[in-house]
Design a protein around this motif. Structure first.
Motif, short mmCIF file in Angstrom:
data_model
loop_
_atom_site.label_atom_id
_atom_site.label_comp_id
_atom_site.label_asym_id
_atom_site.label_seq_id
_atom_site.Cartn_x
_atom_site.Cartn_y
_atom_site.Cartn_z
N ASN A 41 0.82 -1.20 0.00
CA ASN A 41 0.00 0.00 0.00
C ASN A 41 0.86 1.25 0.00
O ASN A 41 2.01 1.23 0.41
CB ASN A 41 -0.89 0.04 1.25
N THR A 42 0.25 2.34 -0.41
CA THR A 42 0.84 3.67 -0.35
C THR A 42 -0.19 4.58 0.29
O THR A 42 -1.39 4.45 0.03
CB THR A 42 1.18 4.18 -1.76
N THR A 43 0.28 5.53 1.11
CA THR A 43 -0.63 6.46 1.75
C THR A 43 -0.52 7.82 1.08
O THR A 43 0.58 8.35 0.92
CB THR A 43 -0.31 6.60 3.26
N PHE A 44 -1.66 8.36 0.67
CA PHE A 44 -1.74 9.71 0.10
C PHE A 44 -2.41 10.63 1.12
O PHE A 44 -3.38 10.23 1.77
CB PHE A 44 -2.60 9.74 -1.17
N LEU A 45 -1.90 11.84 1.22
CA LEU A 45 -2.58 12.91 1.93
C LEU A 45 -3.06 13.88 0.86
O LEU A 45 -2.26 14.37 0.05
CB LEU A 45 -1.64 13.63 2.90
N ILE A 46 -4.35 14.15 0.83
CA ILE A 46 -4.94 14.96 -0.23
C ILE A 46 -5.74 16.09 0.42
O ILE A 46 -6.71 15.83 1.14
CB ILE A 46 -5.87 14.13 -1.13
N GLY A 47 -5.33 17.32 0.17
CA GLY A 47 -6.08 18.47 0.64
C GLY A 47 -7.18 18.79 -0.35
O GLY A 47 -6.98 18.71 -1.56
N CYS A 48 -8.36 19.12 0.15
CA CYS A 48 -9.51 19.30 -0.73
C CYS A 48 -10.46 20.35 -0.16
O CYS A 48 -10.75 20.34 1.03
CB CYS A 48 -10.23 17.95 -0.86
N ASN A 49 -10.93 21.24 -1.02
CA ASN A 49 -11.96 22.19 -0.62
C ASN A 49 -13.29 21.46 -0.48
O ASN A 49 -13.52 20.44 -1.14
CB ASN A 49 -12.10 23.31 -1.65
N GLU A 50 -14.14 22.01 0.34
CA GLU A 50 -15.47 21.42 0.59
C GLU A 50 -16.23 21.17 -0.72
O GLU A 50 -16.85 20.14 -0.89
CB GLU A 50 -16.26 22.37 1.48
N ARG A 51 -16.13 22.11 -1.65
CA ARG A 51 -16.88 22.00 -2.90
C ARG A 51 -16.35 20.91 -3.83
O ARG A 51 -17.02 20.51 -4.78
CB ARG A 51 -16.91 23.35 -3.62
N ASP A 52 -15.12 20.42 -3.59
CA ASP A 52 -14.50 19.44 -4.47
C ASP A 52 -14.54 18.01 -3.94
O ASP A 52 -14.00 17.10 -4.57
CB ASP A 52 -13.04 19.83 -4.73
N ILE A 53 -15.18 17.80 -2.81
CA ILE A 53 -15.17 16.48 -2.17
C ILE A 53 -15.78 15.41 -3.07
O ILE A 53 -15.20 14.34 -3.26
CB ILE A 53 -15.90 16.52 -0.81
N GLU A 54 -16.95 15.68 -3.61
CA GLU A 54 -17.62 14.67 -4.45
C GLU A 54 -16.80 14.36 -5.71
O GLU A 54 -16.72 13.21 -6.14
CB GLU A 54 -19.04 15.11 -4.81
#
Length: 101
Positions: A41-54
């Protein structure tokens, strides 16, 4: 702002990473080793704005499905990835606990 911690099966890692980056998502990849789910496995940390979650969720799923179709892999949804969404505004409380003198 949300932070997604996403543990991705190594089969999907490259394809998912390039797709998300092409769509403008910023990703930090954590190098690690261990036995989470007893697979590579690899772990990603992804920052996301509320509007882009879906859009992020859809892109992650579509990346896996696209790779399975392309490489004719047997689809096993439970082994694609595991993601956890954290509200970063709550992180301010966590940080203050460790910064007290």
């Amino acid at each position: 702002m949300k932070l997604f911690v996403c543990i991705v099966n190594d089969v999907y890692r490259d394809h998912m990473e390039s797709r998300l980056q092409n769509e403008g998502f910023r990703i930090t990849e954590l190098a690690s080793s261990g036995g989470f789910r007893r697979k590579g496995n690899t772990t990603f940390l992804i920052g996301c704005n509320e509007r882009d979650i879906e859009q992020l969720k859809k892109s992650m799923q579509d990346a896996c499905l696209q790779l399975e179709k392309k490489k004719k892999l047997e689809g096993r949804p439970q082994y694609r990835y595991t993601s956890i969404m954290l509200n970063t505004s709550e992180g301010e409380d966590w940080l203050s606990l460790y910064n007290k003198s």
